[in-house]
Scaffold this motif. Sequence first.
Motif, mmCIF file in Angstrom:
data_model
loop_
_atom_site.group_PDB
_atom_site.id
_atom_site.type_symbol
_atom_site.label_atom_id
_atom_site.label_comp_id
_atom_site.label_asym_id
_atom_site.label_seq_id
_atom_site.Cartn_x
_atom_site.Cartn_y
_atom_site.Cartn_z
ATOM 1 N N LYS A 30 10.505 -2.791 -8.867
ATOM 2 C CA LYS A 30 10.896 -4.128 -8.442
ATOM 3 C C LYS A 30 12.256 -4.081 -7.771
ATOM 4 O O LYS A 30 13.200 -3.462 -8.278
ATOM 5 C CB LYS A 30 10.915 -5.106 -9.613
ATOM 6 N N SER A 31 12.326 -4.738 -6.626
ATOM 7 C CA SER A 31 13.575 -4.853 -5.876
ATOM 8 C C SER A 31 13.888 -6.332 -5.720
ATOM 9 O O SER A 31 13.195 -7.050 -4.994
ATOM 10 C CB SER A 31 13.438 -4.189 -4.501
ATOM 11 N N ILE A 80 1.775 0.592 -0.066
ATOM 12 C CA ILE A 80 2.741 -0.191 -0.823
ATOM 13 C C ILE A 80 2.448 -1.667 -0.585
ATOM 14 O O ILE A 80 2.412 -2.130 0.557
ATOM 15 C CB ILE A 80 4.190 0.106 -0.393
ATOM 16 N N ALA A 93 5.425 -8.967 3.274
ATOM 17 C CA ALA A 93 6.047 -9.656 2.146
ATOM 18 C C ALA A 93 4.926 -10.195 1.295
ATOM 19 O O ALA A 93 3.791 -10.189 1.707
ATOM 20 C CB ALA A 93 6.932 -10.802 2.632
ATOM 21 N N GLU A 134 7.057 -3.895 -5.929
ATOM 22 C CA GLU A 134 6.482 -2.959 -4.974
ATOM 23 C C GLU A 134 5.429 -2.134 -5.708
ATOM 24 O O GLU A 134 5.751 -1.366 -6.614
ATOM 25 C CB GLU A 134 7.552 -2.057 -4.362
ATOM 26 N N ASP A 171 2.566 0.600 -5.765
ATOM 27 C CA ASP A 171 2.127 1.821 -5.086
ATOM 28 C C ASP A 171 0.657 2.067 -5.431
ATOM 29 O O ASP A 171 0.302 2.193 -6.602
ATOM 30 C CB ASP A 171 2.997 2.996 -5.552
ATOM 31 N N THR A 220 0.895 -0.986 4.602
ATOM 32 C CA THR A 220 2.153 -1.674 4.354
ATOM 33 C C THR A 220 1.966 -3.167 4.530
ATOM 34 O O THR A 220 1.128 -3.621 5.280
ATOM 35 C CB THR A 220 3.245 -1.205 5.337
ATOM 36 N N LYS A 228 3.839 -5.409 -1.479
ATOM 37 C CA LYS A 228 4.988 -6.146 -1.983
ATOM 38 C C LYS A 228 4.534 -7.509 -2.472
ATOM 39 O O LYS A 228 3.833 -8.225 -1.762
ATOM 40 C CB LYS A 228 6.044 -6.286 -0.891
ATOM 41 N N ARG A 265 5.455 -11.064 -5.162
ATOM 42 C CA ARG A 265 6.341 -11.832 -6.041
ATOM 43 C C ARG A 265 5.697 -12.091 -7.396
ATOM 44 O O ARG A 265 6.395 -12.272 -8.390
ATOM 45 C CB ARG A 265 6.727 -13.149 -5.369
ATOM 46 N N VAL A 305 10.954 -9.059 -5.800
ATOM 47 C CA VAL A 305 9.700 -8.560 -5.235
ATOM 48 C C VAL A 305 9.256 -7.273 -5.925
ATOM 49 O O VAL A 305 10.015 -6.306 -6.016
ATOM 50 C CB VAL A 305 9.843 -8.322 -3.718
#
Length: 668
Positions: free
Chosen positions: A232-233, A378, A277, A238, A240, A274, A380, A382, A236
């Motif tokens: 988590k960044s 990946i 968002a 992530e 894999d 990819t 992404k 929330r 968000v």
Amino acid sequence: MKAKAPPDRKLPQHGEFLEGWDERQLFDVERVKGAYYGGEWMDLEDCVGTYLPDSSKCSGCPEKSSCPRSQSRNAAESKIETIVLESADDVSQGATKGNSGIVHAGYDDKPGSLHAKFCWPGNQMFPQLDKELRFGYQLNGSLVLATNEDEVKILNELMERGRANGVLNLRIVQKEELFQMEPALNPNAIAALYSPDAGNCIPYEFAIALCENAVDNGVEIRIRREVTNITKSGEVFEIDARHWEPSDYIQAREKQGKSADGSDEARAGGIPGTVRAGIAVSSLSVVLKGLQMAIDENIDAYVRLQSAAATIFVILMTAFILLKPSGKKRGPTDLKDLVSKLSAPVGGGGDKVQVEDMKTGGSGSWNAVKGVTVGREIVKARYVINCAGSSSDKIARLIGDDSFVIKPRLGDYLLLNRNQGHLTSHTIFPCPDPILGKGVLVQTTLWGNLILGPTARDMHKPDAADMSDARAKSSRGDWIIEASEKDTNFIHVAGIDSPGLAGSPAIALEVVRLLRLAGLDTIPNSSFNPNRAPIITPKQGMKGLKMGPVGKNDSNGLKAEEAKMASNVVCKCEKVTELEVVRAMRRSLPIDSTQGIRKRTRAGMGHCQGDKDNYNCECRVAAIIARENGTDPNEVGRRPWPATSTLSERWITDSERRELEKRMSVEQ
């Protein structure tokens, strides 16, 4: 109210369409034409406009081309975007297809438990769901039998427990009425608890209907994506995911000089996998249990998410990868030529799919088909919903949450021929075991087979660790439907054992509530279409149908040939037509295996099980898949025999039969 019985028949014996018997088995059943719709029987002449709706008003109607490889077709845009990651090769593998299909009423659940909270409300949603999605739901009722006075006391306890759970219409029936309802019961039965609100469906057909409708309303589904890590960044996640493909497919692609991941045909460009968002759904294993986005005037929720079998796979997201149709064009193709390039199904019996493979789809798992990793993706997100079945505890640990452990419970079913389906009309249980619960059952399926089972083996116990296929039970002894203690934006839907199918629509509403509490703003989708056209349609006996060797009645797949496709039978046992296979191929979900078509149309699911020496339907279906996908026949996933069976042979030997008869005589 019990489902109305079809005319000229003592007991309902089939589901959405009537064929699949040879002439020796038809007797009075062949005269019955119709379908189950919203739980009730509907005669063939009443199906038009209801069970068979105006296609212009339904999602799931045939498109012009098939889906991209390993990912869904998105036919609509939603203000809230959703992605589902499925680790198996289809949306209905593992526990989703390997369960009884019973929509329980909720009298057996401990008052105050989550089982009790969601079972009865979910049960009551099924008739309307079937009217919208047309997956086939039979309101047949259930009976729990008693053979002595001590067991009658248990029946009364169950009835009181059911009433405490809000279950309506329960009553005890005495022996005379009981045998009027079920003449073939063991004479030792003296009473039964009757629940007229219990029903049954085909669980994988339910899941497929949910997923098709979800995709048609803007959801994206990717299959063969195994979640391997979550970080988590900021706000968000992530996620894999490992993208895998079967080795046979990889080899066929390499011979043609094409990419293994299909990116040369399926993607619009850029780095595969990819996302810009958003929020996503993660699933490490087991199978997609279903999901649907809906607006319901009678339910205070924008999103109605549902599951078949054990739990739901769903995640609401704000953006997902942009894909374009593959652009593959179908032209006149000789199916006879395609069939000639196909070998017989592989496998000779006795092979056994391992427990770990069962957690990721059984015959649809990457290990069972010698899968090869073709890329990493990946996603992404929330918000994440963890509904990975038997591996949901592993997914939880990826974010540092070790608050529960999944203890797999395995079991076996026996599915008998349709000529045994007349033996019962209700779902029949013995009195429940104090440890293992409701135990084995006997019931006629929606398609008229008689199903017996399941057995139950707790796989965390050493003596049962290598016996059969898995379903999830949690260390808490109840369903886990909650925000993670590590992150409120990470929702667990785990340990959903029986009666998970019945409770799934109500569980979905609870997931929506939890997402709202976590801060998700659910914006109504005014363009949502809740209706879905069925794939399989009722037939009037053999009228208008044609059978013959490959090539005699085949079309070339063009729209102008639909009338020809509608009459060409590609599976003799189940009377599946070429048009039904093509309709399934042109819908919203990716299909690249004969097993995928088998679950959608029943092609190959009849008495001969796709025997190449009978009508060779498995090869016929594979040829149609190759034609519709514009691929080499060798890229098509085939059905391994005995698939996920734990049996070493299909038929019992004479010595086994004598031993069985001996044991039965001793027990009597």
